[in-house]
Design a protein around this motif. Structure first.
Motif, PDB file in Angstrom:
ATOM      1  N   GLU A 173       3.543   0.419   6.396  1.00 51.30           N
ATOM      2  CA  GLU A 173       2.486   0.593   7.321  1.00 51.30           C
ATOM      3  C   GLU A 173       1.153   0.983   7.014  1.00 51.30           C
ATOM      4  O   GLU A 173       0.082   0.506   7.484  1.00 51.30           O
ATOM      5  N   VAL A 195       9.514  -3.650  12.175  1.00 47.34           N
ATOM      6  CA  VAL A 195       9.698  -2.180  12.034  1.00 47.34           C
ATOM      7  C   VAL A 195      11.180  -2.035  11.429  1.00 47.34           C
ATOM      8  O   VAL A 195      11.797  -3.125  11.142  1.00 47.34           O
ATOM      9  N   ASP A 196      11.543  -0.743  10.848  1.00 47.27           N
ATOM     10  CA  ASP A 196      12.864  -0.760  10.250  1.00 47.27           C
ATOM     11  C   ASP A 196      14.042  -1.220  11.071  1.00 47.27           C
ATOM     12  O   ASP A 196      14.962  -1.575  10.314  1.00 47.27           O
ATOM     13  N   SER A 219       9.048   0.411   7.286  1.00 45.63           N
ATOM     14  CA  SER A 219       8.265   1.776   7.577  1.00 45.63           C
ATOM     15  C   SER A 219       7.194   1.911   6.413  1.00 45.63           C
ATOM     16  O   SER A 219       6.379   2.527   6.531  1.00 45.63           O
ATOM     17  N   HIS A 220       7.646   1.612   5.251  1.00 46.02           N
ATOM     18  CA  HIS A 220       6.827   1.767   3.977  1.00 46.02           C
ATOM     19  C   HIS A 220       5.491   0.907   3.958  1.00 46.02           C
ATOM     20  O   HIS A 220       4.642   1.312   3.295  1.00 46.02           O
TER      21      HIS A 220
END
Lengths: 404, 225
Positions: free
Chosen positions: A134, A147-148, A131-132
């Motif tokens: 992106e 994705v997470d 998520s970081h």
């Protein structure tokens, strides 16, 4: 004498003795060629590096364990070298709470063996928080990024997908990562392939992205420390101040441990500085050959003045002043300088083109390098002409007329 | 009207610690329109006198007065200007510049005077035509005979319309036929009102002249018509 007549006289003397003009200009031509070629090759190097790093994000700060350099000048080397700091989620928490920090991306890199359909290759595994990531520059060619909620999913660089194995890796394929020293392994499903030449600058081109969770399990749970933490500042212009704040924040928990907080631009700037130094050092070497050329001009002009003693005597007898003669011979040198500098610039452009294409360095003849070649060429030859011109101007007309 | 006057003119050359006197007090007067022959054996000081009168050299004593102006007080630049504007030189060895055309050689004094290109080209052409070289304008002097070269030199000497022409053995390097041609031209110039001072060895030449000055050992020993 009128300027146009002086010019005509000078051109006449070039025309009447082409060999002399050519021989004396050769040194200057070579000098200007080397100045222009060296300036443009290093200019090309400079702009090549600039271009490559130009899209670098100016708002990024990098935190690494270990110190950047040894003791500075005048500092004593410390007797107990500091241990490198161990970066973990505590640090991430602290940094996230600092004013001016927009996002934090902890990174962990490890080397591993990648196995795909019976072939093995060693690769770099990067553990990330999807998520970081992106808003980090990651361009996907096929499939999707992590994705997470991903666990055993991986994103593979273009280089690995296309060139490492007999068969290309595609999204959906299964791959296996081995940790060579411990024999531990994990299977992954390929989620996406990065686009060619679009690798983010914090990752090598032979890397595989997986989540921290997966990497932690692959490496063994107890000792999971980050190799670096990337930080995005809210304001790129305040990146230095934010870096200082991060440094202060981390100092509280890493009292006697070494770590480095550095905006990524700093390293880039110091690289450009070094390139700049190289450029001027090369130009300096070029100017030495120009000076040697100027000495050559001085010599040839001394000979010319000696050869033309009688002519100079005649000119003085029919009314030329010392200034007339001085200007004639100074302009002789200056014109030689001008013409040979122009030739030198053209040849220099050719030479740097050839050197650039052989050495695969981008090169360009900039206006400023051509101009400095021209200025130096004309200036130095004119200076070289001062002594012979003065000698000619000071000739005694009676003595000069007697000379044969 | 007196054009050139020397008063007790002295010239010595320094050789080591000694000063060797070459001119030992010369009093001379040249009137406008004269054609003066300066004669004497080698080493008698003729050339030294010519150099001083031609503003190429300075005396060590006495004074030279050119049209009322004392040359001894002038700077090098001012002397060059007098050579450029008032004096026409004709040398024994012609002293033409081989890299330039005849036309250019004759133009040279006018180039130094910064005269406009068209005017000086027309004048140079006229002068060369007057000495019979109108068909050799673009030739180099290198391709001419001795007599022809001296004619170019005469044209050059006239380019700045000088007050006086100083000729240093103008026929010394020429054969008999060319000598006659050159002397005829000189005579004609004098008939047109030019003042000429000519150094010569040849007594024969004096028949063209209006006056003769004999020098010996740095002194004028005889003056006569």
């Amino acid at each position: 004498m009128r300027p146009i007549d002086i010019l005509e006289y000078v051109l006449l003397s070039f025309k009447s003795d082409r060999r002399r003009a050519f021989m004396s200009s050769l040194g200057i031509i070579i000098g200007v060629v080397s100045i222009v070629a060296m300036l443009s090759v290093s200019e090309g190097l400079y702009s090549g590096v600039n271009e490559r790093f130009g899209d670098m994000e100016m708002d990024l700060i990098n935190v690494r364990p270990g110190s950047n350099m040894g003791p500075g000048p005048g500092e004593r080397p410390s007797f107990a070298p500091e241990e490198p700091a161990e970066l973990d989620d505590r640090d991430v928490k602290i940094i996230e709470n600092i004013v001016g920090v927009k996002a934090v991306y902890p990174l962990k890199s490890a080397s591993a063996l990648l196995s795909f359909r019976g072939d093995n290759a060693s690769v770099r595994v990067m553990g990330i928080t999807p998520s970081h990531h992106e808003d980090l520059k990651v361009v996907i060619d096929r499939g999707r990024f992590l994705v997470d909620s991903d666990y055993k999913a991986a994103v593979v660089s273009y280089e690995i997908a296309q060139n490492f194995f007999r068969m290309d890796i595609s999204p959906g394929n299964r791959i296996r990562l081995y940790l060579s020293e411990e024999g531990r392994y994990m299977d992954f499903k390929v989620a996406g392939i990065l686009k060619e030449d679009e690798d983010p600058n914090y990752a090598p081109d032979d890397c595989i992205f997986i989540t921290h969770k997966a990497l932690e399990e692959l490496l063994g749970r107890d000792e999971y420390k980050y190799s670096s933490i990337s930080i995005r500042a809210e304001d790129a212009s305040q990146v230095e101040a934010t870096a200082d704040d991060v440094d202060e924040g981390l100092a509280r928990i890493h009292r006697d441990e070494a770590y480095t907080v550095e905006p990524t631009t700093t390293r880039f700037e110091s690289l450009l500085e070094v390139l700049n130094m190289i450029k001027y050092a090369l130009a300096g070497i070029g100017s030495i050959s120009l000076i040697v050329g100027a000495i050559g001009i001085s010599n040839v002009m001394m000979l010319t003045v000696k050869e033309r003693t009688h002519e100079i005597g005649t000119m003085k007898a029919i009314g030329a002043t010392a200034w007339d003669i001085r200007i004639l011979y100074l302009l002789d040198a200056g014109m030689l300088g001008l013409v040979s500098s122009l030739i030198g610039i053209i040849l220099g452009a050719l030479v740097s083109g050839v050197v650039g294409s052989i050495a695969r360095i981008p090169q360009e003849v900039t206006f400023s390098s051509a101009l400095s070649g021209l200025l130096f060429g004309v200036l130095i030859t004119t200076i070289a002409g001062i002594y012979p011109a003065n000698k000619a101007a000071m000739l005694d007309p009676i003595e000069a007329l007697r000379a044969e | 009207m007196t054009l050139v006057e020397t008063i007790d003119l002295e010239k010595g050359y320094r050789v080591g610690d000694m000063v060797v006197p070459v001119l030992k007090g010369i009093d001379l007067c040249i009137e406008e329109g004269e054609f003066v022959a300066l004669m004497g054996p080698s080493g008698c000081g003729k050339s030294s006198l010519m150099n001083i009168l031609g503003c190429l050299d300075r005396p060590t004593g006495g004074s030279v007065i050119l049209k009322g102006e004392n040359l001894c007080t002038l700077s090098d630049g001012e002397l060059a200007r007098i050579r450029r504007d008032q004096i026409g030189f004709i040398f024994q060895s012609f002293n033409l510049i081989g890299r330039m055309s005849n036309l250019r050689n004759v133009e040279l004094p006018m180039i130094l005077q910064e005269r406009p290109p068209n005017a000086r080209r027309i004048r140079a052409r006229e002068l060369l035509e007057a000495v019979g070289l109108g068909h050799r304008l673009e030739y180099s002097p290198v391709n001419l005979s001795g007599g022809e070269r001296q004619r170019v030199a005469i044209a050059r000497a006239l380019a700045n319309d000088p007050m006086i022409i100083l000729a240093d053995e103008p026929t010394g390097n020429l054969d008999e036929k060319s000598t006659c041609e050159i002397m005829d031209i000189m005579k004609k110039l004098n008939d047109d009102g030019r003042t000429i001072l000519m150094v010569t060895h040849d007594l024969e030449m004096t028949r063209y002249c209006s006056r003769m000055i004999q020098m010996r050992d740095g002194r004028v020993v005889q003056e006569g018509i």
